[in-house]
Design a protein around this motif. Sequence first.
Motif, short mmCIF file in Angstrom:
data_model
loop_
_atom_site.label_atom_id
_atom_site.label_comp_id
_atom_site.label_asym_id
_atom_site.label_seq_id
_atom_site.Cartn_x
_atom_site.Cartn_y
_atom_site.Cartn_z
N ASP A 193 -4.35 4.60 -22.51
CA ASP A 193 -4.23 3.17 -22.79
C ASP A 193 -4.66 2.35 -21.56
N ALA A 194 -5.36 3.01 -20.63
CA ALA A 194 -5.85 2.42 -19.39
C ALA A 194 -4.77 2.31 -18.31
N HIS A 195 -3.52 2.65 -18.65
CA HIS A 195 -2.44 2.70 -17.65
C HIS A 195 -1.97 4.13 -17.42
N GLY A 238 5.34 2.42 -6.53
CA GLY A 238 6.02 1.89 -7.71
C GLY A 238 5.28 2.22 -9.00
N PHE A 239 6.05 2.34 -10.10
CA PHE A 239 5.46 2.64 -11.41
C PHE A 239 6.18 1.87 -12.50
N LEU A 250 -0.88 5.24 -13.54
CA LEU A 250 -1.27 4.23 -12.56
C LEU A 250 -0.04 3.59 -11.93
N PRO A 251 -0.13 3.24 -10.64
CA PRO A 251 1.01 2.58 -9.97
C PRO A 251 1.04 1.09 -10.26
N VAL A 252 2.15 0.44 -9.91
CA VAL A 252 2.27 -1.02 -9.98
C VAL A 252 2.65 -1.54 -8.61
N MET A 275 -2.87 4.25 -5.32
CA MET A 275 -3.61 5.25 -6.10
C MET A 275 -2.69 5.91 -7.13
N PRO A 276 -3.25 6.40 -8.24
CA PRO A 276 -2.43 6.97 -9.32
C PRO A 276 -1.68 8.24 -8.90
N MET A 277 -0.63 8.53 -9.65
CA MET A 277 0.11 9.78 -9.53
C MET A 277 -0.42 10.73 -10.60
N ILE A 278 -0.51 12.02 -10.27
CA ILE A 278 -0.91 13.03 -11.25
C ILE A 278 0.26 13.98 -11.46
#
Length: 349
Positions: free
Chosen positions: A163-165, A301-302, A344-346, A328-331
């Motif tokens: 969903d792009a997030h 943050g997420f 993706l983070p916030v 940067m994103p978490m995997i």
Amino acid sequence: MKIQKTELAAKLNKIKGVVPKKGTNAVLHNVLVKDGYLIASDMAMTVKAKLAGDGQETFLIPERAFDLIENLPKGEVEFSAGRDNTIEIRADKIKNSYDTMDPLMFPKINDLEEGEELTVDATVLLESIKRVAYAIPAQATNSILTAMYLCAEDGQLNFVGTDAHVLAWDTVAFDGNFKLLIPKNTVDKLKSLGLSGEVQIRHNKSQAVFITNEYEIYTRLIEGEYLRYQGMFRELPIHTVASRAGLLDAMTRAKMCTEERSPVRFDLQGERLDLSIKDRTTDYHETVDLQECLSEPLTIGFDAKLVLETLKAFECDNVGISFDSPKMPMIIEAEDSDFKVIVLPVVLN
């Protein structure tokens, strides 16, 4: 037509969700009985459920009859179709009739006799679909995002949703080559039908059908090119392992304490993850023990709801978690399969 009520109600419950709630095509507010199948359609998707009853009559069951069928007593149910587009339902001491429509008005199904064909084990198909389906939105400005990407190449079958997030990707071994963009409504229906055995998939450029001994699911396909997702999954420098259940429980408790869309804060250091959620009425903190020591500390943050939904999509005991930086994103990766997710983070205030 004569059929056991339990059989009829079970199959009707499986497919009646396809019947559109609104629309100008009135015939679609009925379920067609034809050639030993119950058939429901919303034009974009058609589902056929095989019946065990006898009789080859063709008629329509109106939507307003669904509740009566569900509440009939156990035993045999008999349907009789009248010449004036009526049906009569008999069961035990019950008899009722409904005005209906000409079954010839019901849309015909394209049997996809031409096109490519492949076979997948239902258990394998459904396990992967259930993992990635949560990441597919019901609506999006880009219609590609409302589809599950089913792609066979290089000896593996890829299931992808985003969903792009959040971006979810699962793979299983498979010998073949094709690319399908399957609408979310069809994905959800495949999940709910309880498919078993072998699933035969036929497809062309615009349509696909999933066939088992009990069901046939016909669907339009979404056109377009899916995003290049493989390159987004790369090895990140900060890595650890956590108990999925432990982290999920902690996230659930934290989210319970807020009614607002507040982000969850991860403070990571050593072998501990300190998570917190703070809003006008809540200041929740909990420490989760990690199984591997982090190479460096990190605060990130997420979206708390996305983290919760992601952890629920996994079934393994432990998950690998990797980070790069606060922006940067978490995997998250499964320990027992190839399932992995990017979250993706916030920005934290």
